[in-house]
Write a protein that holds these residues in place. Sequence first.
Motif, PDB file in Angstrom:
ATOM      1  N   LEU A 110       0.858  -1.185   0.000  1.00 56.69           N
ATOM      2  CA  LEU A 110       0.000   0.000   0.000  1.00 56.69           C
ATOM      3  C   LEU A 110       0.895   1.237   0.000  1.00 56.69           C
ATOM      4  O   LEU A 110       2.002   1.201   0.540  1.00 56.69           O
ATOM      5  CB  LEU A 110      -0.891   0.007   1.245  1.00 56.69           C
ATOM      6  N   LEU A 111       0.434   2.323  -0.611  1.00 56.48           N
ATOM      7  CA  LEU A 111       1.222   3.548  -0.604  1.00 56.48           C
ATOM      8  C   LEU A 111       0.955   4.291   0.701  1.00 56.48           C
ATOM      9  O   LEU A 111      -0.193   4.598   1.020  1.00 56.48           O
ATOM     10  CB  LEU A 111       0.873   4.412  -1.819  1.00 56.48           C
ATOM     11  N   PRO A 112       2.007   4.574   1.483  1.00 57.44           N
ATOM     12  CA  PRO A 112       1.834   5.093   2.845  1.00 57.44           C
ATOM     13  C   PRO A 112       1.200   6.474   2.911  1.00 57.44           C
ATOM     14  O   PRO A 112       0.557   6.807   3.901  1.00 57.44           O
ATOM     15  CB  PRO A 112       3.266   5.125   3.397  1.00 57.44           C
ATOM     16  N   ARG A 113       1.355   7.278   1.859  1.00 60.60           N
ATOM     17  CA  ARG A 113       0.851   8.646   1.924  1.00 60.60           C
ATOM     18  C   ARG A 113      -0.592   8.753   1.476  1.00 60.60           C
ATOM     19  O   ARG A 113      -1.211   9.811   1.582  1.00 60.60           O
ATOM     20  CB  ARG A 113       1.725   9.574   1.091  1.00 60.60           C
ATOM     21  N   LEU A 114      -1.114   7.678   0.927  1.00 58.81           N
ATOM     22  CA  LEU A 114      -2.506   7.698   0.474  1.00 58.81           C
ATOM     23  C   LEU A 114      -3.412   7.082   1.533  1.00 58.81           C
ATOM     24  O   LEU A 114      -2.993   6.176   2.261  1.00 58.81           O
ATOM     25  CB  LEU A 114      -2.655   6.905  -0.829  1.00 58.81           C
ATOM     26  N   THR A 115      -4.650   7.553   1.583  1.00 61.66           N
ATOM     27  CA  THR A 115      -5.620   6.962   2.500  1.00 61.66           C
ATOM     28  C   THR A 115      -6.048   5.597   1.960  1.00 61.66           C
ATOM     29  O   THR A 115      -5.714   5.233   0.831  1.00 61.66           O
ATOM     30  CB  THR A 115      -6.886   7.835   2.600  1.00 61.66           C
ATOM     31  N   ALA A 116      -6.804   4.874   2.786  1.00 61.65           N
ATOM     32  CA  ALA A 116      -7.276   3.545   2.378  1.00 61.65           C
ATOM     33  C   ALA A 116      -8.046   3.625   1.060  1.00 61.65           C
ATOM     34  O   ALA A 116      -7.765   2.879   0.126  1.00 61.65           O
ATOM     35  CB  ALA A 116      -8.154   2.950   3.483  1.00 61.65           C
ATOM     36  N   TRP A 117      -8.995   4.556   0.972  1.00 63.09           N
ATOM     37  CA  TRP A 117      -9.798   4.580  -0.273  1.00 63.09           C
ATOM     38  C   TRP A 117      -8.953   4.994  -1.469  1.00 63.09           C
ATOM     39  O   TRP A 117      -9.144   4.469  -2.571  1.00 63.09           O
ATOM     40  CB  TRP A 117     -11.066   5.426  -0.126  1.00 63.09           C
ATOM     41  N   GLU A 118      -7.996   5.901  -1.254  1.00 62.00           N
ATOM     42  CA  GLU A 118      -7.137   6.310  -2.375  1.00 62.00           C
ATOM     43  C   GLU A 118      -6.269   5.144  -2.853  1.00 62.00           C
ATOM     44  O   GLU A 118      -6.044   4.975  -4.053  1.00 62.00           O
ATOM     45  CB  GLU A 118      -6.258   7.497  -1.968  1.00 62.00           C
ATOM     46  N   ASN A 119      -5.781   4.334  -1.902  1.00 65.27           N
ATOM     47  CA  ASN A 119      -5.040   3.134  -2.285  1.00 65.27           C
ATOM     48  C   ASN A 119      -5.919   2.182  -3.093  1.00 65.27           C
ATOM     49  O   ASN A 119      -5.507   1.666  -4.132  1.00 65.27           O
ATOM     50  CB  ASN A 119      -4.515   2.411  -1.038  1.00 65.27           C
ATOM     51  N   VAL A 120      -7.131   1.979  -2.595  1.00 69.34           N
ATOM     52  CA  VAL A 120      -8.049   1.064  -3.284  1.00 69.34           C
ATOM     53  C   VAL A 120      -8.351   1.567  -4.699  1.00 69.34           C
ATOM     54  O   VAL A 120      -8.471   0.782  -5.648  1.00 69.34           O
ATOM     55  CB  VAL A 120      -9.353   0.910  -2.469  1.00 69.34           C
ATOM     56  N   ALA A 121      -8.414   2.888  -4.857  1.00 70.20           N
ATOM     57  CA  ALA A 121      -8.824   3.471  -6.138  1.00 70.20           C
ATOM     58  C   ALA A 121      -7.711   3.498  -7.183  1.00 70.20           C
ATOM     59  O   ALA A 121      -7.962   3.823  -8.345  1.00 70.20           O
ATOM     60  CB  ALA A 121      -9.347   4.892  -5.909  1.00 70.20           C
ATOM     61  N   LEU A 122      -6.473   3.140  -6.795  1.00 66.98           N
ATOM     62  CA  LEU A 122      -5.338   3.287  -7.727  1.00 66.98           C
ATOM     63  C   LEU A 122      -5.526   2.596  -9.091  1.00 66.98           C
ATOM     64  O   LEU A 122      -5.220   3.201 -10.121  1.00 66.98           O
ATOM     65  CB  LEU A 122      -4.049   2.784  -7.070  1.00 66.98           C
ATOM     66  N   PRO A 123      -6.012   1.338  -9.122  1.00 63.37           N
ATOM     67  CA  PRO A 123      -6.186   0.715 -10.441  1.00 63.37           C
ATOM     68  C   PRO A 123      -7.148   1.511 -11.336  1.00 63.37           C
ATOM     69  O   PRO A 123      -6.966   1.537 -12.551  1.00 63.37           O
ATOM     70  CB  PRO A 123      -6.781  -0.662 -10.110  1.00 63.37           C
ATOM     71  N   LEU A 124      -8.124   2.166 -10.727  1.00 61.63           N
ATOM     72  CA  LEU A 124      -9.082   2.959 -11.508  1.00 61.63           C
ATOM     73  C   LEU A 124      -8.421   4.246 -11.989  1.00 61.63           C
ATOM     74  O   LEU A 124      -8.664   4.710 -13.114  1.00 61.63           O
ATOM     75  CB  LEU A 124     -10.318   3.278 -10.658  1.00 61.63           C
ATOM     76  N   PHE A 125      -7.567   4.813 -11.152  1.00 64.77           N
ATOM     77  CA  PHE A 125      -6.788   6.000 -11.543  1.00 64.77           C
ATOM     78  C   PHE A 125      -5.982   5.697 -12.809  1.00 64.77           C
ATOM     79  O   PHE A 125      -5.975   6.461 -13.771  1.00 64.77           O
ATOM     80  CB  PHE A 125      -5.868   6.397 -10.384  1.00 64.77           C
ATOM     81  N   HIS A 126      -5.317   4.515 -12.815  1.00 67.82           N
ATOM     82  CA  HIS A 126      -4.502   4.144 -13.975  1.00 67.82           C
ATOM     83  C   HIS A 126      -5.352   3.868 -15.207  1.00 67.82           C
ATOM     84  O   HIS A 126      -4.840   3.840 -16.319  1.00 67.82           O
ATOM     85  CB  HIS A 126      -3.628   2.924 -13.647  1.00 67.82           C
ATOM     86  N   ARG A 127      -6.633   3.655 -15.001  1.00 70.61           N
ATOM     87  CA  ARG A 127      -7.543   3.453 -16.116  1.00 70.61           C
ATOM     88  C   ARG A 127      -8.133   4.757 -16.613  1.00 70.61           C
ATOM     89  O   ARG A 127      -8.910   4.774 -17.548  1.00 70.61           O
ATOM     90  CB  ARG A 127      -8.724   2.587 -15.643  1.00 70.61           C
ATOM     91  N   GLY A 128      -7.832   5.843 -15.891  1.00 68.02           N
ATOM     92  CA  GLY A 128      -8.348   7.145 -16.302  1.00 68.02           C
ATOM     93  C   GLY A 128      -9.756   7.445 -15.813  1.00 68.02           C
ATOM     94  O   GLY A 128     -10.419   8.342 -16.317  1.00 68.02           O
ATOM     95  N   VAL A 129     -10.212   6.706 -14.792  1.00 69.12           N
ATOM     96  CA  VAL A 129     -11.545   6.957 -14.220  1.00 69.12           C
ATOM     97  C   VAL A 129     -11.503   8.247 -13.387  1.00 69.12           C
ATOM     98  O   VAL A 129     -10.546   8.488 -12.655  1.00 69.12           O
ATOM     99  CB  VAL A 129     -11.967   5.764 -13.332  1.00 69.12           C
ATOM    100  N   GLY A 130     -12.540   9.071 -13.501  1.00 65.70           N
ATOM    101  CA  GLY A 130     -12.599  10.344 -12.785  1.00 65.70           C
ATOM    102  C   GLY A 130     -12.721  10.175 -11.272  1.00 65.70           C
ATOM    103  O   GLY A 130     -13.095   9.104 -10.784  1.00 65.70           O
ATOM    104  N   ARG A 131     -12.391  11.236 -10.530  1.00 63.46           N
ATOM    105  CA  ARG A 131     -12.252  11.134  -9.077  1.00 63.46           C
ATOM    106  C   ARG A 131     -13.542  10.703  -8.373  1.00 63.46           C
ATOM    107  O   ARG A 131     -13.495   9.851  -7.479  1.00 63.46           O
ATOM    108  CB  ARG A 131     -11.784  12.471  -8.497  1.00 63.46           C
ATOM    109  N   ASP A 132     -14.659  11.273  -8.752  1.00 59.38           N
ATOM    110  CA  ASP A 132     -15.915  10.954  -8.063  1.00 59.38           C
ATOM    111  C   ASP A 132     -16.262   9.478  -8.207  1.00 59.38           C
ATOM    112  O   ASP A 132     -16.634   8.817  -7.233  1.00 59.38           O
ATOM    113  CB  ASP A 132     -17.063  11.808  -8.601  1.00 59.38           C
TER     114      ASP A 132
END
Length: 224
Positions: free
Chosen positions: A94-116
Amino acid sequence: MLALTGVTKTYGDGAGRVTALDDVSLHVEAGGFVAVRGPSGSGKSTLLNIIGLLDKPDAGDVSLGGERVVLAGRAEAARLRNRLIGFVFQSFQLLPRLTAWENVALPLFHRGVGRDERRAKALAALDKVGLSDRAAHRPDALSGGQRQRVALARALVGEPALVLADEPTGSLDSVSAAAALNLLRDVNVRLGVTIVMVTHDREAAARCDRTINIRDGRVAGEAA
Ligand SMILES: Nc1ncnc2c1ncn2[C@@H]1O[C@H](COP(=O)(O)OP(=O)(O)OP(=O)(O)O)[C@@H](O)[C@H]1O
Ligand SMILES: [Mg+2]
Protein backbone atom coordinates in the motif's frame (compact mmCIF):
# COMPACT_ATOMS: atom_id res chain seq x y z
CA MET A 1 -9.02 -19.03 -18.39
CA LEU A 2 -5.31 -19.39 -17.84
CA ALA A 3 -2.82 -21.68 -19.53
CA LEU A 4 0.95 -21.97 -19.32
CA THR A 5 2.90 -24.13 -21.73
CA GLY A 6 6.57 -24.94 -21.29
CA VAL A 7 7.28 -21.80 -19.29
CA THR A 8 10.93 -21.41 -18.32
CA LYS A 9 12.55 -18.55 -16.44
CA THR A 10 16.16 -18.18 -15.39
CA TYR A 11 17.79 -15.38 -13.44
CA GLY A 12 21.42 -14.29 -13.65
CA ASP A 13 24.16 -15.98 -15.67
CA GLY A 14 27.37 -17.95 -15.32
CA ALA A 15 27.85 -19.58 -11.93
CA GLY A 16 25.05 -17.44 -10.45
CA ARG A 17 22.47 -18.76 -12.87
CA VAL A 18 19.23 -19.87 -11.23
CA THR A 19 16.45 -21.69 -13.02
CA ALA A 20 13.40 -20.34 -11.21
CA LEU A 21 10.89 -22.10 -13.49
CA ASP A 22 11.71 -25.14 -15.59
CA ASP A 23 9.26 -26.15 -18.32
CA VAL A 24 6.08 -25.42 -16.39
CA SER A 25 2.76 -26.25 -18.01
CA LEU A 26 -0.54 -25.81 -16.22
CA HIS A 27 -4.12 -24.87 -16.78
CA VAL A 28 -6.64 -23.09 -14.56
CA GLU A 29 -10.29 -23.20 -15.54
CA ALA A 30 -12.48 -20.09 -15.43
CA GLY A 31 -13.99 -19.69 -11.98
CA GLY A 32 -11.38 -21.98 -10.41
CA PHE A 33 -9.77 -21.38 -7.02
CA VAL A 34 -6.32 -22.91 -7.11
CA ALA A 35 -3.63 -23.07 -4.44
CA VAL A 36 0.07 -23.09 -5.33
CA ARG A 37 2.31 -24.67 -2.71
CA GLY A 38 6.00 -25.46 -2.51
CA PRO A 39 9.16 -24.84 -0.49
CA SER A 40 10.79 -21.42 -0.23
CA GLY A 41 12.65 -20.62 -3.45
CA SER A 42 10.74 -23.18 -5.52
CA GLY A 43 9.47 -20.53 -7.97
CA LYS A 44 5.97 -19.68 -6.71
CA SER A 45 6.31 -15.89 -6.80
CA THR A 46 8.10 -16.11 -10.16
CA LEU A 47 5.15 -18.11 -11.46
CA LEU A 48 2.65 -15.55 -10.16
CA ASN A 49 4.64 -12.65 -11.61
CA ILE A 50 4.70 -14.30 -15.02
CA ILE A 51 0.98 -15.09 -14.94
CA GLY A 52 0.39 -11.50 -13.83
CA LEU A 53 2.44 -10.06 -16.71
CA LEU A 54 4.88 -8.43 -14.31
CA ASP A 55 7.70 -10.58 -15.66
CA LYS A 56 8.41 -12.31 -18.98
CA PRO A 57 9.40 -15.95 -19.36
CA ASP A 58 12.55 -16.86 -21.32
CA ALA A 59 10.59 -19.52 -23.17
CA GLY A 60 7.05 -20.84 -23.28
CA ASP A 61 3.59 -19.47 -23.71
CA VAL A 62 1.08 -17.84 -21.41
CA SER A 63 -2.51 -17.26 -22.39
CA LEU A 64 -5.20 -15.47 -20.45
CA GLY A 65 -8.83 -15.78 -21.45
CA GLY A 66 -7.79 -17.51 -24.66
CA GLU A 67 -5.40 -14.72 -25.66
CA ARG A 68 -1.65 -15.27 -25.94
CA VAL A 69 -0.10 -12.62 -23.79
CA VAL A 70 3.60 -13.45 -23.76
CA LEU A 71 4.30 -11.35 -26.82
CA ALA A 72 2.53 -8.32 -25.45
CA GLY A 73 4.77 -5.26 -25.21
CA ARG A 74 5.19 -3.33 -22.00
CA ALA A 75 2.32 -0.88 -22.54
CA GLU A 76 -0.01 -3.61 -23.76
CA ALA A 77 0.95 -5.82 -20.79
CA ALA A 78 0.17 -2.97 -18.39
CA ARG A 79 -3.19 -2.43 -20.05
CA LEU A 80 -4.11 -6.13 -19.96
CA ARG A 81 -2.98 -6.40 -16.34
CA ASN A 82 -5.02 -3.40 -15.33
CA ARG A 83 -8.14 -4.72 -17.05
CA LEU A 84 -7.92 -8.41 -16.21
CA ILE A 85 -5.95 -8.94 -13.04
CA GLY A 86 -6.10 -7.99 -9.39
CA PHE A 87 -2.98 -8.53 -7.26
CA VAL A 88 -2.68 -9.20 -3.54
CA PHE A 89 0.94 -9.18 -2.39
CA GLN A 90 2.13 -10.65 0.87
CA SER A 91 3.61 -7.31 1.86
CA PHE A 92 0.35 -5.53 0.86
CA GLN A 93 2.29 -2.82 -1.05
CA LEU A 94 0.00 0.00 0.00
CA LEU A 95 1.22 3.55 -0.60
CA PRO A 96 1.83 5.09 2.85
CA ARG A 97 0.85 8.65 1.92
CA LEU A 98 -2.51 7.70 0.47
CA THR A 99 -5.62 6.96 2.50
CA ALA A 100 -7.28 3.55 2.38
CA TRP A 101 -9.80 4.58 -0.27
CA GLU A 102 -7.14 6.31 -2.38
CA ASN A 103 -5.04 3.13 -2.29
CA VAL A 104 -8.05 1.06 -3.28
CA ALA A 105 -8.82 3.47 -6.14
CA LEU A 106 -5.34 3.29 -7.73
CA PRO A 107 -6.19 0.71 -10.44
CA LEU A 108 -9.08 2.96 -11.51
CA PHE A 109 -6.79 6.00 -11.54
CA HIS A 110 -4.50 4.14 -13.98
CA ARG A 111 -7.54 3.45 -16.12
CA GLY A 112 -8.35 7.15 -16.30
CA VAL A 113 -11.54 6.96 -14.22
CA GLY A 114 -12.60 10.34 -12.79
CA ARG A 115 -12.25 11.13 -9.08
CA ASP A 116 -15.91 10.95 -8.06
CA GLU A 117 -16.40 7.56 -9.68
CA ARG A 118 -13.09 6.33 -8.26
CA ARG A 119 -14.12 7.34 -4.79
CA ALA A 120 -17.59 5.79 -5.06
CA LYS A 121 -16.20 2.49 -6.31
CA ALA A 122 -13.37 2.43 -3.76
CA LEU A 123 -15.84 3.03 -0.93
CA ALA A 124 -18.06 0.23 -2.25
CA ALA A 125 -15.04 -2.12 -2.38
CA LEU A 126 -14.05 -1.15 1.17
CA ASP A 127 -17.61 -1.83 2.26
CA LYS A 128 -17.37 -5.36 0.82
CA VAL A 129 -14.34 -6.08 2.97
CA GLY A 130 -16.00 -4.53 6.02
CA LEU A 131 -13.76 -1.46 6.21
CA SER A 132 -16.07 1.44 5.36
CA ASP A 133 -15.24 3.12 8.64
CA ARG A 134 -11.51 3.22 7.86
CA ALA A 135 -11.70 4.74 4.38
CA ALA A 136 -9.88 7.93 5.39
CA HIS A 137 -7.13 6.19 7.40
CA ARG A 138 -3.58 5.89 6.13
CA PRO A 139 -2.00 2.43 6.15
CA ASP A 140 0.12 3.11 9.25
CA ALA A 141 -3.08 3.69 11.22
CA LEU A 142 -4.45 0.26 10.27
CA SER A 143 -3.81 -3.19 11.71
CA GLY A 144 -2.18 -5.91 9.61
CA GLY A 145 -5.49 -7.60 8.94
CA GLN A 146 -7.08 -4.30 7.99
CA ARG A 147 -4.23 -3.50 5.60
CA GLN A 148 -4.71 -6.89 4.02
CA ARG A 149 -8.38 -6.10 3.52
CA VAL A 150 -7.49 -2.77 1.89
CA ALA A 151 -5.12 -4.68 -0.43
CA LEU A 152 -7.93 -7.10 -1.22
CA ALA A 153 -10.36 -4.24 -1.93
CA ARG A 154 -7.76 -2.73 -4.26
CA ALA A 155 -7.40 -6.07 -6.07
CA LEU A 156 -11.17 -6.28 -6.54
CA VAL A 157 -12.15 -2.69 -7.29
CA GLY A 158 -11.55 -3.01 -11.02
CA GLU A 159 -13.70 -6.17 -11.25
CA PRO A 160 -10.88 -8.37 -12.55
CA ALA A 161 -11.47 -11.80 -14.07
CA LEU A 162 -8.41 -13.14 -12.26
CA VAL A 163 -7.03 -12.48 -8.78
CA LEU A 164 -3.44 -13.46 -8.00
CA ALA A 165 -2.63 -13.65 -4.31
CA ASP A 166 0.90 -14.29 -2.99
CA GLU A 167 0.56 -15.64 0.55
CA PRO A 168 -2.37 -13.39 1.36
CA THR A 169 -2.69 -14.89 4.81
CA GLY A 170 1.04 -15.30 5.51
CA SER A 171 1.42 -12.43 7.95
CA LEU A 172 -2.00 -12.59 9.56
CA ASP A 173 -3.15 -14.13 12.83
CA SER A 174 -5.43 -17.13 12.46
CA VAL A 175 -8.68 -15.18 12.85
CA SER A 176 -7.72 -12.54 10.25
CA ALA A 177 -6.37 -15.27 7.97
CA ALA A 178 -9.66 -17.16 8.12
CA ALA A 179 -11.57 -13.94 7.40
CA ALA A 180 -9.36 -13.13 4.39
CA LEU A 181 -9.85 -16.67 3.05
CA ASN A 182 -13.61 -16.44 3.49
CA LEU A 183 -13.57 -13.20 1.55
CA LEU A 184 -11.57 -14.72 -1.31
CA ARG A 185 -13.84 -17.75 -1.42
CA ASP A 186 -16.88 -15.50 -1.43
CA VAL A 187 -15.53 -13.43 -4.33
CA ASN A 188 -14.71 -16.65 -6.17
CA VAL A 189 -18.15 -18.19 -5.68
CA ARG A 190 -20.37 -15.11 -5.96
CA LEU A 191 -18.58 -13.20 -8.72
CA GLY A 192 -16.98 -16.15 -10.51
CA VAL A 193 -13.54 -14.57 -10.20
CA THR A 194 -10.73 -17.04 -10.91
CA ILE A 195 -8.17 -17.09 -8.09
CA VAL A 196 -4.61 -18.38 -7.95
CA MET A 197 -3.24 -18.24 -4.41
CA VAL A 198 0.28 -19.03 -3.26
CA THR A 199 0.17 -20.35 0.27
CA HIS A 200 2.32 -22.25 2.75
CA ASP A 201 -0.72 -22.98 4.81
CA ARG A 202 -2.17 -26.47 4.43
CA GLU A 203 -5.55 -25.39 5.77
CA ALA A 204 -5.75 -22.48 3.32
CA ALA A 205 -4.91 -24.85 0.47
CA ALA A 206 -7.63 -27.22 1.64
CA ARG A 207 -10.19 -24.45 1.05
CA CYS A 208 -9.28 -24.33 -2.65
CA ASP A 209 -10.58 -26.52 -5.49
CA ARG A 210 -7.14 -28.00 -6.06
CA THR A 211 -3.49 -27.56 -5.21
CA ILE A 212 -0.57 -27.31 -7.62
CA ASN A 213 2.69 -28.32 -5.97
CA ILE A 214 5.89 -26.65 -7.18
CA ARG A 215 9.34 -28.03 -6.45
CA ASP A 216 12.61 -26.73 -7.89
CA GLY A 217 10.77 -24.75 -10.53
CA ARG A 218 8.72 -27.69 -11.77
CA VAL A 219 5.15 -28.81 -11.26
CA ALA A 220 5.53 -31.71 -8.86
CA GLY A 221 1.95 -32.87 -8.95
CA GLU A 222 -1.55 -31.86 -8.14
CA ALA A 223 -3.99 -32.66 -5.42
CA ALA A 224 -7.74 -32.18 -5.71
N1 LIG B 1 15.14 -11.06 -9.38
C1 LIG B 1 15.79 -12.20 -9.15
N2 LIG B 1 17.11 -12.32 -9.44
C2 LIG B 1 17.77 -13.48 -9.25
N3 LIG B 1 17.23 -14.59 -8.72
C3 LIG B 1 15.92 -14.52 -8.40
C4 LIG B 1 15.13 -13.34 -8.58
N4 LIG B 1 13.88 -13.60 -8.17
C5 LIG B 1 13.87 -14.88 -7.73
N5 LIG B 1 15.09 -15.44 -7.87
C6 LIG B 1 15.45 -16.84 -7.54
O1 LIG B 1 14.54 -17.69 -8.19
C7 LIG B 1 14.13 -18.76 -7.34
C8 LIG B 1 12.63 -18.75 -7.18
O2 LIG B 1 12.25 -17.58 -6.44
P1 LIG B 1 10.74 -17.27 -6.03
O3 LIG B 1 10.71 -15.91 -5.43
O4 LIG B 1 9.87 -17.51 -7.20
O5 LIG B 1 10.50 -18.40 -4.92
P2 LIG B 1 9.20 -18.65 -3.99
O6 LIG B 1 8.76 -20.04 -4.24
O7 LIG B 1 8.23 -17.55 -4.18
O8 LIG B 1 9.84 -18.60 -2.53
P3 LIG B 1 9.20 -18.04 -1.13
O9 LIG B 1 8.27 -19.11 -0.63
O10 LIG B 1 10.39 -17.91 -0.25
O11 LIG B 1 8.53 -16.73 -1.42
C9 LIG B 1 14.89 -18.58 -6.02
O12 LIG B 1 16.01 -19.41 -6.05
C10 LIG B 1 15.31 -17.13 -6.06
O13 LIG B 1 16.52 -16.96 -5.38
MG1 LIG C 1 7.52 -16.02 -2.94
